[in-house]
Write an enzyme that holds these catalytic residues in place. Structure first.
Site, mmCIF file in Angstrom:
data_model
loop_
_atom_site.group_PDB
_atom_site.id
_atom_site.type_symbol
_atom_site.label_atom_id
_atom_site.label_comp_id
_atom_site.label_asym_id
_atom_site.label_seq_id
_atom_site.Cartn_x
_atom_site.Cartn_y
_atom_site.Cartn_z
ATOM 1 N N ARG A 13 0.842 -1.180 0.000
ATOM 2 C CA ARG A 13 0.000 0.000 0.000
ATOM 3 C C ARG A 13 0.884 1.240 0.000
ATOM 4 O O ARG A 13 1.953 1.263 0.626
ATOM 5 C CB ARG A 13 -0.932 0.021 1.219
ATOM 6 C CG ARG A 13 -2.097 -0.949 1.126
ATOM 7 C CD ARG A 13 -3.105 -0.520 0.069
ATOM 8 N NE ARG A 13 -4.274 -1.384 0.010
ATOM 9 C CZ ARG A 13 -4.405 -2.416 -0.817
ATOM 10 N NH1 ARG A 13 -3.401 -2.730 -1.633
ATOM 11 N NH2 ARG A 13 -5.519 -3.126 -0.822
ATOM 12 N N GLU A 28 -3.129 8.082 -5.956
ATOM 13 C CA GLU A 28 -3.076 7.353 -7.220
ATOM 14 C C GLU A 28 -4.107 7.951 -8.174
ATOM 15 O O GLU A 28 -5.296 7.979 -7.828
ATOM 16 C CB GLU A 28 -3.358 5.864 -7.001
ATOM 17 C CG GLU A 28 -2.284 5.156 -6.188
ATOM 18 C CD GLU A 28 -2.606 3.696 -5.921
ATOM 19 O OE1 GLU A 28 -3.748 3.266 -6.219
ATOM 20 O OE2 GLU A 28 -1.720 2.982 -5.410
ATOM 21 N N HIS A 58 -0.934 0.478 -10.089
ATOM 22 C CA HIS A 58 -1.660 -0.384 -9.149
ATOM 23 C C HIS A 58 -2.302 -1.563 -9.887
ATOM 24 O O HIS A 58 -3.522 -1.772 -9.836
ATOM 25 C CB HIS A 58 -2.712 0.415 -8.380
ATOM 26 C CG HIS A 58 -3.083 -0.226 -7.064
ATOM 27 N ND1 HIS A 58 -3.525 0.501 -5.997
ATOM 28 C CD2 HIS A 58 -3.073 -1.524 -6.657
ATOM 29 C CE1 HIS A 58 -3.776 -0.310 -4.981
ATOM 30 N NE2 HIS A 58 -3.510 -1.543 -5.359
#
Length: 377
Positions: free
Chosen positions: A280, A309, A328
């Site tokens: 994370r 993000e 991601h």
């Protein structure tokens, strides 16, 4: 198998609320989602429930939406919301928009919350536990594909793969630099921060590179040390950072792990070491990482997760040749995302049918809930 699962109407009147094209009452219960699934996967849900999408009603992407947008949809203040809050009986968190106590409390007939993914820090689990509403997640589904990406990032960073591809294809390139050396992976030391399923998968994938593998975890996993050929760092995280050539973050986000990798930790790493984050973004103090890379405290970084993000387009991490940032994509294979969607749906249907959730953070029972899982490694 899921197509045979039927969900009883939540309220007798709900069958009268919506008629299909054939004039047949639609008794599927209403479920609040932050954002639609991939169309093929969304069809799995649509067979059983009627979905209300926060992102569509507020006309924002999930990355832009906030808790206030959830509240606006639930309260009916958002134009086009087809139902009132009392008709919403379940919540599905697909792309992890925050669902906090203030918003969840407005759903008086809430039966279940089903999370698409392992981490559920964006959901107020403590509130749901106290209220007696079961919470489901999808443990294990993302471990293997995310570990695959971890292996790819190690190799790509070590061998300058991304800048090399750019250089080879650049219109201004007229020659190659014979002294643009990378780092050899074979025989290097791999340090795993956290030793859950994802880290264990990564050990298996990297076995062919004859690496020394160290790990640090909240609890020692002695039974796995011989099986996987790994070494516990009795000296803690500092020992692992001192000894590793590649440090891979595999811990879940929690109050204990947030910002655990900062300036002090980067100073403990070898100047030739690479940081890989497949966990994370909030585990790393990003500004400290930027400074460590600029100063040469560490050699490189490969990040599949950041805060936020995506990063702002002018963020320094995006312009450094010794940094790889991916979008991601840890669990983004079609097969794995379909399995996660299926697990999410299984939890949803079980909760609506007052059955035990097959993949539960906590279960509902007569005296509240029983906690049976954790989102931490």
């Amino acid at each position: 198998q899921q197509d045979n699962l039927a969900v009883d109407p939540v309220q007798p009147s709900m069958a009268e609320e919506m008629l299909g094209d054939a004039g047949v009452a639609d008794s599927r219960p209403y479920v609040l989602l932050d954002s639609p699934f991939f169309p093929e996967f969304q069809e799995l849900f649509d067979k059983h429930v009627r979905c209300i999408f926060v992102s569509e009603l507020v006309r924002k992407g999930v990355d832009e939406a906030i808790s206030n947008d959830v509240a606006a949809v639930i309260s009916g203040a958002c134009e086009g919301c087809p139902v009132v809050a009392d008709n919403i009986v379940a919540v599905v968190s697909h792309l992890h928009l925050p669902f906090k106590a203030a918003e969840l409390a407005q759903l008086r007939n809430l039966r279940v919350v089903s999370n698409h993914g392992v981490g559920y820090g964006h959901i107020d689990a403590a509130y749901l536990c106290e209220r007696g509403v079961p919470l489901g997640f999808t443990p294990g589904a993302a471990s293997a594909p995310t570990a695959e990406l971890g292996a790819a990032l190690i190799l790509a960073s070590a061998r300058n793969l991304v800048p090399s591809v750019r250089h080879a294809g650049a219109p201004t390139t007229t020659s190659f630099n014979p002294y643009w050396y990378g780092t050899r992976v074979t025989g290097a030391t791999l340090g795993l921060v956290g030793f859950g399923a994802m880290a264990q998968e990564l050990v298996v994938y990297m076995r062919g590179f004859n690496m020394e593998v160290l790990y640090w975890n909240r609890t020692r996993r002695e039974a796995l040390e011989t099986e996987l050929g790994v070494t516990w760092c009795a000296g803690g995280l500092s020992e692992l950072l001192n000894r590793s050539d590649f440090v891979v973050l595999c811990v879940a986000s929690s109050p204990e792990t947030r910002n655990m990798m900062g300036a002090d930790q980067f100073r403990m790493m070898k100047s030739s070491a690479t940081l890989v984050n497949i966990a994370r973004g909030d585990i790393v103090v990003q500004q400290d990482l930027v400074e460590a890379l600029k100063s040469g405290s560490i050699a490189a970084a490969a990040l599949d997760v950041t805060i936020p993000e995506p990063l702002p387009r002018d963020h320094p991490l995006l312009s450094m040749e010794n940094v790889i940032v991916t979008s991601h994509i840890g669990s983004q294979t079609k097969a794995d995302r379909r399995r996660m969607a299926e697990m999410c749906l299984e939890n949803l249907l079980a909760g609506l049918q007052n059955r035990a959730l097959p993949y539960a953070v906590h279960q509902a029972h007569a005296h509240g809930v029983k906690r049976i899982a954790s989102d931490r490694e």
